[in-house]
Design an enzyme around this catalytic site. Structure first.
Site, mmCIF file in Angstrom:
data_model
loop_
_atom_site.group_PDB
_atom_site.id
_atom_site.type_symbol
_atom_site.label_atom_id
_atom_site.label_comp_id
_atom_site.label_asym_id
_atom_site.label_seq_id
_atom_site.Cartn_x
_atom_site.Cartn_y
_atom_site.Cartn_z
ATOM 1 N N ASP A 1 0.808 -1.360 0.120
ATOM 2 C CA ASP A 1 0.081 -0.059 0.114
ATOM 3 C C ASP A 1 0.864 1.257 0.041
ATOM 4 O O ASP A 1 1.782 1.405 0.903
ATOM 5 C CB ASP A 1 -0.955 -0.101 1.224
ATOM 6 C CG ASP A 1 -1.995 1.230 1.068
ATOM 7 O OD1 ASP A 1 -1.681 1.927 0.540
ATOM 8 O OD2 ASP A 1 -2.981 0.806 1.757
ATOM 9 N N HIS B 1 -2.912 -0.492 -2.575
ATOM 10 C CA HIS B 1 -4.144 0.530 -2.068
ATOM 11 C C HIS B 1 -5.250 0.128 -3.176
ATOM 12 O O HIS B 1 -4.936 0.274 -4.484
ATOM 13 C CB HIS B 1 -3.895 1.668 -1.749
ATOM 14 C CG HIS B 1 -4.857 2.540 -1.121
ATOM 15 N ND1 HIS B 1 -4.964 2.510 0.387
ATOM 16 C CD2 HIS B 1 -5.904 3.452 -1.446
ATOM 17 C CE1 HIS B 1 -5.941 3.422 0.640
ATOM 18 N NE2 HIS B 1 -6.581 3.800 -0.214
#
Length: 232
Positions: free
Chosen positions: A170, A201
Site C-alpha cells: 500500500d 491500495h
C-alpha cells in the site's frame, strides 16, 4: 436495485444523502458501506447491491455532503483523483463518525435492524476503525484504511468485532504504519488482521485499474464470512 434518499443528520442540522439497497425479503441485518474519497460512485453502489442480494439492507452515506454533495469520481482519471485528494484534505473524520451514528440510529430505529455492520474503504477504512472505537456498531471491516496507525491509542475502546484488510504494498499506508497497526492490534481479542502480500491500495475496488481479482475475492469472502458470523 437501490434508491437515493436522505436521512437526518445526527445534530438535526441537515440531511445526509444516502444510497439504500434493499433485499428481496426482510433484511437479516444492515450494513453501512462507507466509500473511498471518490464518493458514492458506481462501484460503491454495486457493493451495496451485492450486499442486498445476500439479504442485507445496505446503506452508503455521502461522506462529502457538507461541501461537495453528490460528487462521484473515478480514481483512474488523474484530474478526478486530484480532486478527490482535495476533498480528503477538507474532510473532518469526526463528522464522519457523526454521520455513521446517524446511519446506525436510522437503521435500528426506522428500519428495525438490531444488528448493524459497517464496511469501509480507504478513508472509509479509517472510519471503520473509528466506528469500532467510538460507536456501538455490531461489527466493522476496514479495507486499506488510512491513518489508523495514528489512532491506536483508541484501541482499548473496541468492544465489538473488527477486521482489517492490509495490502502490504500500500503506497498510502507504508511498512512502518503497517508494523504499528500489527503491534497495536495483533493481540486485541476483538480484532482480526489480514495481510495481502504485494497488493496495493484499492485492490478490492469493484472496477477500474486498481482491482486485483484474486485478492479482492479473498478479502470479500472473508468479509462475508465475518458478517455472517457477527450479524446473525
Amino acid at each position: 436495485m437501490g434508491d437515493t434518499t436522505t436521512i437526518p443528520a445526527l445534530d438535526g442540522d441537515g440531511a445526509i444523502p444516502i444510497y439504500l439497497a434493499r433485499p428481496a425479503g426482510p433484511p437479516q441485518a444492515a450494513i453501512i458501506v462507507v466509500p473511498e474519497i471518490f464518493g458514492v460512485n458506481a462501484g460503491i453502489r454495486r457493493k451495496c447491491d451485492d450486499w442486498a442480494k445476500l439479504g442485507y439492507l445496505a446503506l452508503a452515506p455521502d461522506i462529502f455532503w457538507r461541501f461537495a454533495p453528490g460528487v462521484e469520481l473515478d480514481p483512474d482519471v488523474p484530474e478526478q483523483l486530484q480532486q478527490a485528494f482535495g476533498y480528503f484534505q477538507q474532510y473532518d473524520a469526526d463528522d464522519g463518525v457523526k454521520d455513521i451514528e446517524a446511519a446506525i440510529h436510522h437503521l435500528r430505529r426506522s428500519e428495525g435492524c438490531a444488528k448493524v455492520g459497517l464496511v469501509g474503504f480507504c478513508l472509509g477504512g479509517r472510519l471503520a476503525y473509528m466506528a469500532a472505537t467510538r460507536t456501538d456498531i455490531s461489527a466493522s471491516v476496514g479495507y486499506y484504511g488510512v491513518m489508523i496507525d495514528q489512532m491506536l491509542n483508541e484501541s482499548h475502546a473496541i468492544a465489538h468485532p473488527l477486521m482489517l484488510h492490509i495490502p502490504t504494498a500500500d503506497h498510502f499506508v507504508g511498512p512502518e504504519a503497517q508494523a504499528a497497526i500489527h503491534a497495536g492490534l495483533d493481540s486485541h481479542p476483538k480484532v482480526a488482521l489480514h495481510d495481502y502480500p504485494g497488493l496495493d491500495h484499492g485492490f478490492a475496488a469493484e472496477m477500474g485499474d486498481r482491482r486485483d481479482e484474486a485478492g479482492a475475492k479473498l478479502a470479500d469472502q472473508r468479509t462475508r464470512d465475518f458478517f455472517a458470523q457477527h450479524l446473525a
